[in-house]
Design a protein around this motif. Structure first.
Motif, PDB file in Angstrom:
ATOM      1  N   ASN A 371       1.051  -1.249  -0.004  1.00 19.57           N
ATOM      2  CA  ASN A 371      -0.029  -0.080  -0.110  1.00 19.57           C
ATOM      3  C   ASN A 371       0.988   1.376   0.123  1.00 19.57           C
ATOM      4  OD1 ASN A 371      -2.353  -1.422  -0.204  1.00 19.57           O
ATOM      5  ND2 ASN A 371      -3.016  -0.849   2.016  1.00 19.57           N
ATOM      6  N   TYR A 375       0.346   3.607  -3.129  1.00 21.69           N
ATOM      7  CA  TYR A 375      -0.224   4.999  -3.033  1.00 21.69           C
ATOM      8  C   TYR A 375       0.657   6.202  -2.752  1.00 21.69           C
ATOM      9  CZ  TYR A 375      -4.364   2.071  -2.827  1.00 21.69           C
ATOM     10  OH  TYR A 375      -5.262   1.031  -3.091  1.00 21.69           O
ATOM     11  N   ASP A 400       4.719   5.905   5.293  1.00 20.58           N
ATOM     12  CA  ASP A 400       5.144   6.110   4.005  1.00 20.58           C
ATOM     13  C   ASP A 400       4.830   7.910   3.570  1.00 20.58           C
ATOM     14  OD1 ASP A 400       2.415   6.883   2.782  1.00 20.58           O
ATOM     15  OD2 ASP A 400       2.058   4.874   2.939  1.00 20.58           O
ATOM     16  N   ARG A 419     -12.512   2.121  -0.289  1.00 11.99           N
ATOM     17  CA  ARG A 419     -11.182   2.688  -0.898  1.00 11.99           C
ATOM     18  C   ARG A 419     -11.627   4.196  -0.891  1.00 11.99           C
ATOM     19  NH1 ARG A 419      -9.106   1.233  -6.018  1.00 11.99           N
ATOM     20  NH2 ARG A 419      -7.063   1.589  -5.078  1.00 11.99           N
ATOM     21  N   ALA A 420     -10.574   4.920  -0.521  1.00 12.53           N
ATOM     22  CA  ALA A 420     -10.692   6.383  -0.359  1.00 12.53           C
ATOM     23  C   ALA A 420     -10.553   7.007  -1.901  1.00 12.53           C
ATOM     24  CB  ALA A 420      -9.583   6.970   0.505  1.00 12.53           C
ATOM     25  N   LEU A 435      -6.563  -4.123   3.771  1.00 13.49           N
ATOM     26  CA  LEU A 435      -6.805  -3.919   5.078  1.00 13.49           C
ATOM     27  C   LEU A 435      -7.435  -4.473   5.820  1.00 13.49           C
ATOM     28  CD1 LEU A 435      -6.135   0.296   5.048  1.00 13.49           C
ATOM     29  CD2 LEU A 435      -4.517  -1.666   5.498  1.00 13.49           C
TER      30      LEU A 435
HETATM   31  P1  ADP Z   1      -6.680  -1.548  -1.897  1.00 12.16           P
HETATM   32  O1  ADP Z   1      -5.459  -1.274  -1.732  1.00 12.16           O
HETATM   33  O2  ADP Z   1      -6.965  -2.854  -2.623  1.00 12.16           O
HETATM   34  O3  ADP Z   1      -7.776  -0.628  -2.263  1.00 12.16           O
HETATM   35  P2  ADP Z   1      -6.733  -1.774   0.973  1.00 12.16           P
HETATM   36  O4  ADP Z   1      -7.803  -2.495   1.934  1.00 12.16           O
HETATM   37  O5  ADP Z   1      -5.459  -2.221   1.197  1.00 12.16           O
HETATM   38  O6  ADP Z   1      -7.346  -1.959  -0.412  1.00 12.16           O
HETATM   39  O7  ADP Z   1      -6.873  -0.068   1.307  1.00 12.16           O
HETATM   40  C1  ADP Z   1      -8.277   0.289   1.380  1.00 12.16           C
HETATM   41  C2  ADP Z   1      -8.011   1.881   1.179  1.00 12.16           C
HETATM   42  O8  ADP Z   1      -7.260   2.629   2.256  1.00 12.16           O
HETATM   43  C3  ADP Z   1      -7.147   2.165  -0.182  1.00 12.16           C
HETATM   44  O9  ADP Z   1      -8.169   1.956  -1.297  1.00 12.16           O
HETATM   45  C4  ADP Z   1      -6.812   3.411   0.094  1.00 12.16           C
HETATM   46  O10 ADP Z   1      -7.824   4.486  -0.056  1.00 12.16           O
HETATM   47  C5  ADP Z   1      -6.421   3.391   1.657  1.00 12.16           C
HETATM   48  N1  ADP Z   1      -4.928   3.249   1.821  1.00 12.16           N
HETATM   49  C6  ADP Z   1      -4.468   2.255   2.464  1.00 12.16           C
HETATM   50  N2  ADP Z   1      -3.144   2.251   2.741  1.00 12.16           N
HETATM   51  C7  ADP Z   1      -3.161   3.584   2.069  1.00 12.16           C
HETATM   52  C8  ADP Z   1      -1.743   4.200   2.108  1.00 12.16           C
HETATM   53  N3  ADP Z   1      -0.353   3.627   2.469  1.00 12.16           N
HETATM   54  N4  ADP Z   1      -1.689   5.636   1.579  1.00 12.16           N
HETATM   55  C9  ADP Z   1      -2.630   6.219   1.335  1.00 12.16           C
HETATM   56  N5  ADP Z   1      -3.996   5.317   1.137  1.00 12.16           N
HETATM   57  C10 ADP Z   1      -3.995   4.227   1.662  1.00 12.16           C
END
Ligand code: ADP
Length: 468
Positions: A371, A375, A400, A419-420, A435
């Protein structure tokens, strides 16, 4: 202010009949006393045992300070009531014996008012709690710091069929109708100070129920206590179970044809059934790529379904953490060579052993590191470290310098499929399951996970694991 007017105010206040309403006394004492004496930069001293003591307990420079003191330190005043104290105003010119006499009377009055205010506040608090008790339709229990049940509402009694006497004065985590695992979880107490609700299982009317408990600190009869709000989530749990069964079944069924497509694409690409024209080769390559993405999504769904069905139990063992993290980092090395990506393990840290599931922990580190890379818009830099909390748990930190997570969306990132918006724009192919899986693993290992993030600056994930 002349001394005669001071005296007249003093006299006016001191001669107020005892039954004068509290607010009137308040108004007069606060207003006039403070204005008259303290506007002259007098000091106010709390004296114990009616004997003036030299050293100040509190000194004030203006009337406003006294107001602030009374408003802010009510607890303190309550802890050390000025029952034997007097209020003493110090001036350059000493007070006359008569002024002092009035001052003492005033001090007693003020003292009484303070106590009245405190009593009123306590009464208000207990009224507030009573109102909450009456109006909230969920079961509520108040327990003290030792988990002794101090109060229960009618809904709790209706649900448990206990009499109030039966419910009170027992120790909450010893209640037999709560499952042994849940009793243990309550006993560990952490949930009392946690923002996350605790899920417990309990048998009532021969039926297994799942309840979610939210704990809030309250004052009950002047003492520290916790208000526990219960929510029956049995139905939601059942729906979740059905949902994951459905996901599990469909993803199993989708996996077979998707694997078939992959196999056939590979045959075509390798020319095993005749050489393809370049255009055809490109198209089959694309089919294979999209199909690969579908397989990854199906695998993630299967993973979630497996976790939700609790088919995989965590296998706990003692192991050192550094070699595992190094392995995960080395696996990413190919990627690091391609782009400008830095992954630093803070080298000064002493290796430690944790009590966890090594394979599951690999998944956790892989997900969080992935991640961090995914990201970040340019030159990702990831730092991994740990520290020990109270000799009991290890706290890991993975940070990060990426796009960050908007404040309003942070509480949702551990939910499945969330997902954001900024992440969805950057990488459209992800599923929002990583996550969720990470949190499920950490929770199963009796740890906690949380994050801090700022848009444009980066994200730090923290999680804990019990020490070996
Ligand atoms: P995915 O990466 O498959 O979308 P995750 O469950 O790993 O699913 O993450 C869920 C959401 O959390 C991501 O879509 C993102 O919006 C946010 N996210 C997770 N890790 C990070 C990160 N290191 N930096 C920014 N946003 C993150």
């Amino acid at each position: 202010m002349s001394s005669s007017s001071e005296l007249s105010v003093l006299y006016e206040i001191a001669s107020l009949p005892f039954e004068t309403t509290e607010s009137k006394i308040c108004e007069l004492v606060m207003d006039k006393l403070i204005r008259v004496f303290l506007a002259n930069r007098c000091a106010i001293i709390k004296l114990l045992n009616k004997k003036p003591v030299k050293n100040y307990t509190y000194g004030f420079k203006s009337g406003t300070d006294v107001y602030k003191f009374i408003q802010q330190k009510e607890d303190h005043v309550f802890k050390y009531p000025l029952t034997n104290g007097i209020l003493f105003a110090e001036k350059k010119v000493p007070f006359t014996a008569k002024q002092l006499k009035y001052l003492i009377i005033l001090a007693d009055r003020l003292n009484e008012i303070l106590l009245m205010l405190v009593a009123k506040k306590l009464e208000q608090e207990s009224k507030d709690i009573k109102t909450i008790f009456k109006t909230i339709p969920d079961p509520l229990i108040i327990i003290d710091e030792q988990h002794k049940v101090l109060e229960v509402n009618q809904k709790t009694l209706d649900m448990t069929h206990f009499s109030k006497k039966e419910a009170l004065s027992t120790i909450f985590h010893e209640r037999k109708e709560i499952s042994p695992e849940s009793r243990q979880a309550i006993k560990e107490e952490r949930f009392l100070n946690s923002k996350n609700p605790l899920e417990i299982y309990t048998t009532l009317d021969n039926q297994l129920m799942c309840l979610e408990i939210n704990a809030t600190k309250v004052k009950f009869k002047g003492k520290n206590a916790f208000l526990l709000i219960f929510r029956d989530v049995t139905k939601r749990k059942e729906i979740d179970r059905l949902k994951s069964e459905f996901i599990s079944l469909t993803s199993h069924q989708l996996r077979t044809p998707a694997s078939g497509i992959k196999w056939m694409c590979e045959l075509l690409i390798k020319g095993r059934v005749g050489k393809l024209k370049p255009k055809q080769q490109d198209l089959v390559g694309d089919i294979n790529k999209f199909n690969g993405r579908m397989i990854r999504l199906i695998d993630e769904l299967l993973n979630v379904a497996v976790i939700q069905n609790k088919k995989t139990k965590v296998l706990k063992a003692k192991f050192p953490i550094r070699p595992l993290i190094t392995e995960v980092i080395n696996d990413k090395i190919k990627l690091i060579k391609k782009g400008k990506i830095k992954i630093n393990l803070i080298t000064k840290l002493k290796d430690i052993k944790v009590y966890a599931d090594r394979e599951k922990m690999r998944q956790v580190f892989e997900n969080l590191i992935d991640n961090g890379i995914k990201y970040s818009e340019k030159n990702p830099s990831i730092n991994i470290g740990w520290k020990i909390n109270n000799k009991k748990e290890v706290e890991f930190k993975i940070s990060d310098n990426g796009i960050g997570i908007p404040k309003t969306e942070q509480s949702e990132v551990f939910n499945a499929f969330f997902r954001a918006k900024n992440a969805a724009k950057l990488d459209v192919t992800r599923s929002g399951l990583g996550l969720y899986v990470v949190k499920t693993i950490i929770t199963a290992l009796k740890g906690r996970i949380w994050l801090k993030s700022e848009v444009g600056k980066g994200t730090t994930f923290y999680f804990t694991l019990p020490m070996a």
